[in-house]
Scaffold this motif. Structure first.
Motif, short mmCIF file in Angstrom:
data_model
loop_
_atom_site.label_atom_id
_atom_site.label_comp_id
_atom_site.label_asym_id
_atom_site.label_seq_id
_atom_site.Cartn_x
_atom_site.Cartn_y
_atom_site.Cartn_z
N HIS A 1 -5.80 -16.25 -12.31
CA HIS A 1 -5.67 -16.27 -10.83
C HIS A 1 -6.25 -15.00 -10.23
O HIS A 1 -5.86 -13.89 -10.61
N HIS B 1 -8.70 -13.51 -6.43
CA HIS B 1 -9.48 -13.77 -5.22
C HIS B 1 -10.48 -12.63 -5.15
O HIS B 1 -10.19 -11.56 -4.60
N HIS C 1 -1.39 -22.05 -4.86
CA HIS C 1 -0.25 -21.12 -4.89
C HIS C 1 1.03 -21.92 -4.71
O HIS C 1 1.09 -22.78 -3.84
N HIS D 1 1.80 -18.13 -9.51
CA HIS D 1 3.10 -17.45 -9.28
C HIS D 1 4.30 -18.20 -9.86
O HIS D 1 4.86 -17.75 -10.83
N ASP E 1 -4.44 -11.59 -9.80
CA ASP E 1 -4.34 -11.93 -8.38
C ASP E 1 -5.35 -11.09 -7.59
O ASP E 1 -6.01 -10.20 -8.13
ZN LIG Z 1 -3.30 -15.50 -4.97
#
Ligand SMILES: [Zn+2]
Length: 451
Positions: free
Chosen positions: A64, A66, A230, A267, A318
């Motif tokens: 995960h 971004h 998410h 998460h 993340d």
């Molecule tokens: Zn995220």
């Protein structure tokens, strides 16, 4: 090209957890040819790597991220998730293809230098007129030389529709689905040993309509690609889900077609016993992002319970706006520490953490037959960690040194048998140029916002 690594400790992370205190790994034509104790079997050698003082592990899998957020680090420092999003969405509204490319190169260099050979990137911000942002990320991964799982994200609930993001960065339902389908058609490579796969990724329950959630799930299954979103990150999210839909986030995912062995969720923190069991029964994966969860004070995921329920659990850095380090190797220790703060010192071992970062991640991405362990026939994605400096000398257990100690320098990182990092330095792109481009992109983006 046949590469022989000799004289190293080896943690294979195979099903039996086989380890060798002094062993070898042989790589040929992008695949692992041999792994075992003692010296390598005879054969032609194009390159010999002296692994004395090193530990070889599978390349780490980041489930995960971004990447565009590398351009927006250090902001909203004391914010909860919703406050953080509210502050950052207007900044992200200014990204374009060039900023996204610079951020992605920098982010992928950092991931590679911390042991990552496969990275999932969830990109869900598509401002109008910003250029081809997915092409920027795919291009960056090709330059750095790591495998990419590009998650084509989307949001269709702007402020005027009860969502958190400003209307200028959301798409409508049809645009989001058409853009996602186009991304799959253009970039998804289902072939074995693929370096680019695409997944379908509406952002979150509070920025996406139920129609987009359901439509995206149908699209993914129609195209035969995986699903990512998410879920269950904060108590605020759970409260909003209960208010709006009268159910918990996992029940909502169930209703909209978002549980299954082709789904992995970022998460998965606030889960009841029933929700944990439901994820296990459906084979739904979880991307655990301990540093980001701590940075945002979101909570501590029930990692030991998820593992016990046979949920595929991987690690994720993340986005770097909620984890300025952005490295993956450091998450081994973070995951161990957070699990122990929740469940005591026996709740997650060093080897459990290594398995999350390798086989667990490979399972989340549906690539457990190709990635995640050092076994003959698997892809030659591996990390050679240097453990002979003052940071680790004297720790007899090399896996404990890797997980509990300082993150070691990489002697070598191979992705598909190709060298990406050598002696701690990225060899595929210039780190100096990458840092300069990132700084310029970040300054340009923040200047746009302040105008
Ligand atoms: Zn995220």
């Amino acid at each position: 090209m046949r590469i022989v690594i000799d004289g190293a400790a080896v943690a294979t992370v195979d099903a039996a957890g086989t380890e060798h205190s002094s062993g070898h790994v042989v790589v040929a034509d992008g695949l692992i040819e041999a792994v075992g104790a003692g010296p390598a079997p005879d054969g032609p050698v194009d390159r010999r790597v002296d692994g004395t003082g090193c530990l070889v592990t599978p390349g780490l899998v980041n489930t995960h991220h971004h990447l565009y957020q590398w351009a927006t680090r250090g902001l909203a420092q004391q914010a909860t998730l919703f406050e953080w999003l509210t502050e950052l969405y207007p900044v992200w509204a200014g990204i374009d293809d060039e900023i996204t490319h610079s951020a992605a190169v920098a982010g992928l260099v950092r991931l590679a230098k911390t042991g990552c050979t496969t990275a999932a990137d969830h990109h869900y911000v598509y401002p109008r007129g910003a250029g081809d942002l997915l092409a920027s990320v795919v291009g960056a991964a090709g330059q750095v030389g790591v495998r990419l799982h590009a998650v084509r994200g989307s949001m269709d609930r702007g402020e005027s529709n009860g969502g958190l993001p400003p209307d200028s960065i959301v798409e409508d339902l049809d645009e989001a689905l058409a853009g996602t389908a186009a991304a799959i058609d253009r970039y998804h490579d289902p072939a074995p040993a693929s370096f680019v796969r695409v997944a379908v990724g509406p952002c979150s329950p509070f920025s996406v309509s139920p129609e987009l959630m359901s439509g995206a799930a149908e699209l993914a299954r129609d195209k035969g690609v995986r699903l990512h979103t998410h879920l269950a990150e904060t108590v605020d999210e759970e409260r909003q889900c209960l208010d709006e839909y009268g159910c918990t986030p996992v029940e909502y995912a169930d209703r909209t077609g978002w549980l299954g062995d082709d789904v992995w969720l970022a998460h998965g923190i606030h889960l009841s016993d029933a929700a944990v069991a439901r994820l296990g029964a459906t084979g739904t994966g979880v991307a655990h992002c301990p540093t980001s969860n701590a940075r945002l004070g979101a909570g501590i995921a029930r990692v030991a319970d998820l593992i016990a329920a046979d949920v595929p659990v991987g690690l994720g850095a993340d986005g770097a706006a909620s984890n300025e380090d952005g490295g993956l190797g450091v998450e081994l220790r973070q995951a161990t520490h957070l699990a122990r703060l929740r469940g005591g010192p026996a709740s997650l071992t060093a080897r459990d953490a290594l398995r999350l970062a390798t086989m667990g991640g490979a399972r989340c991405l549906g690539r457990q037959d190709e990635l995640g362990s050092l076994e003959p026939g698997k892809l030659a994605d591996l990390a050679v960690w240097r453990l002979d400096g003052v940071e680790h000398a004297g720790i007899a257990d090399p896996v404990a040194a890797l997980v509990f100690g300082a993150l070691p320098r990489l002697a070598l990182l191979l992705a598909g048998g190709r060298s990406v990092v050598e002696d701690g330095v990225c060899r595929t792109v210039s780190e100096v140029d990458a840092a300069a481009a990132l700084r310029a992109a970040s300054e340009r983006l923040l200047a746009t916002v302040s105008r």
